[in-house]
Enzyme design. Structure first.
Site, PDB file in Angstrom:
ATOM      1  CG  ASP A  63       5.068 -29.912  47.228  1.00  0.00           C
ATOM      2  OD1 ASP A  63       5.284 -30.817  48.052  1.00  0.00           O
ATOM      3  OD2 ASP A  63       5.228 -30.068  46.000  1.00  0.00           O
ATOM      4  CG  ASN A 117       3.856 -39.230  51.904  1.00  0.00           C
ATOM      5  OD1 ASN A 117       2.787 -39.670  52.324  1.00  0.00           O
ATOM      6  ND2 ASN A 117       3.919 -38.308  50.960  1.00  0.00           N
ATOM      7  N   GLY A 150       5.289 -43.800  50.204  1.00  0.00           N
ATOM      8  CA  GLY A 150       5.321 -42.855  49.089  1.00  0.00           C
ATOM      9  C   GLY A 150       6.297 -41.713  49.281  1.00  0.00           C
ATOM     10  CD  GLN A 151      10.720 -40.196  53.364  1.00  0.00           C
ATOM     11  OE1 GLN A 151      10.594 -41.258  53.987  1.00  0.00           O
ATOM     12  NE2 GLN A 151      11.438 -39.187  53.827  1.00  0.00           N
ATOM     13  CG  HIS A 161       8.854 -34.014  53.616  1.00  0.00           C
ATOM     14  ND1 HIS A 161       9.831 -34.941  53.324  1.00  0.00           N
ATOM     15  CD2 HIS A 161       7.813 -34.308  52.789  1.00  0.00           C
ATOM     16  CE1 HIS A 161       9.420 -35.752  52.372  1.00  0.00           C
ATOM     17  NE2 HIS A 161       8.173 -35.405  52.040  1.00  0.00           N
ATOM     18  CG  HIS A 171       3.279 -33.500  52.011  1.00  0.00           C
ATOM     19  ND1 HIS A 171       3.482 -33.084  50.710  1.00  0.00           N
ATOM     20  CD2 HIS A 171       4.098 -34.565  52.188  1.00  0.00           C
ATOM     21  CE1 HIS A 171       4.368 -33.861  50.119  1.00  0.00           C
ATOM     22  NE2 HIS A 171       4.761 -34.779  50.998  1.00  0.00           N
TER      23      HIS A 171
HETATM   24  P1  DGP Z   1       7.169 -36.978  49.460  1.00  0.00           P
HETATM   25  O1  DGP Z   1       6.543 -37.815  48.398  1.00  0.00           O
HETATM   26  O2  DGP Z   1       6.344 -36.990  50.752  1.00  0.00           O
HETATM   27  O3  DGP Z   1       8.622 -37.311  49.687  1.00  0.00           O
HETATM   28  O4  DGP Z   1       7.076 -35.495  48.914  1.00  0.00           O
HETATM   29  C1  DGP Z   1       8.139 -34.723  48.502  1.00  0.00           C
HETATM   30  C2  DGP Z   1       7.581 -33.403  48.032  1.00  0.00           C
HETATM   31  O5  DGP Z   1       8.671 -32.525  47.831  1.00  0.00           O
HETATM   32  C3  DGP Z   1       6.812 -33.457  46.713  1.00  0.00           C
HETATM   33  O6  DGP Z   1       5.453 -33.090  46.953  1.00  0.00           O
HETATM   34  C4  DGP Z   1       7.484 -32.458  45.822  1.00  0.00           C
HETATM   35  C5  DGP Z   1       8.355 -31.665  46.772  1.00  0.00           C
HETATM   36  N1  DGP Z   1       9.606 -31.250  46.194  1.00  0.00           N
HETATM   37  C6  DGP Z   1      10.534 -32.041  45.599  1.00  0.00           C
HETATM   38  N2  DGP Z   1      11.574 -31.298  45.176  1.00  0.00           N
HETATM   39  C7  DGP Z   1      11.304 -30.008  45.535  1.00  0.00           C
HETATM   40  C8  DGP Z   1      12.005 -28.786  45.377  1.00  0.00           C
HETATM   41  O7  DGP Z   1      13.108 -28.699  44.832  1.00  0.00           O
HETATM   42  N3  DGP Z   1      11.390 -27.667  45.854  1.00  0.00           N
HETATM   43  C9  DGP Z   1      10.166 -27.713  46.487  1.00  0.00           C
HETATM   44  N4  DGP Z   1       9.673 -26.562  46.924  1.00  0.00           N
HETATM   45  N5  DGP Z   1       9.498 -28.851  46.654  1.00  0.00           N
HETATM   46  C10 DGP Z   1      10.051 -29.997  46.182  1.00  0.00           C
END
Ligand code: DGP
Length: 114
Positions: A30, A87, A93-94, A100, A102
């Site tokens: 992340d 999420n 909170g998505q 995905h 986490h």
């Molecule tokens: P959610 O809130 O469950 O949709 O989490 C999305 C997650 O994705 C958040 O923790 C940050 C991560 N994220 C967003 N953009 C990028 C990216 O460009 N690269 C990576 N590695 N993670 C990302």
């Protein structure tokens, strides 16, 4: 899907620190880690969220969950465990509309979440 950040990561159009990849799944760290271990595991096929998964996707979802725990163990979370989070949509909170999970580990997480 052309404007999806995670689809772009899968295709190498956005850089990421990939941990694992096969024909169906991809895992990467992340970008805003909330714990010493924080990676995302996604299906390569663009499924917007867990509520848009279909009956035909049950094997894929099983693999997703199995691989999440396997990678968590590989990254050192086997002894103390980890938090596995999906999420979904606004109330969940998505923020990225590509399914995905986490996986967060390396520290203790309280319950319930705030
Ligand atoms: P959610 O809130 O469950 O949709 O989490 C999305 C997650 O994705 C958040 O923790 C940050 C991560 N994220 C967003 N953009 C990028 C990216 O460009 N690269 C990576 N590695 N993670 C990302």
């Amino acid at each position: 899907m052309s404007d999806c950040i995670f689809c772009k990561i899968i295709h190498g159009e956005i850089p990421s620190k990939k941990i694992y990849e096969d024909e169906e799944l991809c895992a990467f760290h992340d970008v805003t880690p909330q714990s010493p271990v924080h990676f995302l595991l996604i299906p390569k096929r663009h499924i917007r969220n867990i509520m848009e998964a279909e009956m035909n996707d049950t094997a894929l979802l099983g693999r997703l969950l199995y691989k999440a725990q396997e990678l968590a163990v590989t990254l050192g979370c086997g002894e103390n465990g980890a938090r596995f989070v999906i999420n979904c949509k606004k109330d969940g909170g998505q923020t990225v509309d590509h399914l995905h999970i986490h996986v967060l580990g390396g520290r203790y997480f309280d319950w319930p979440p705030g």
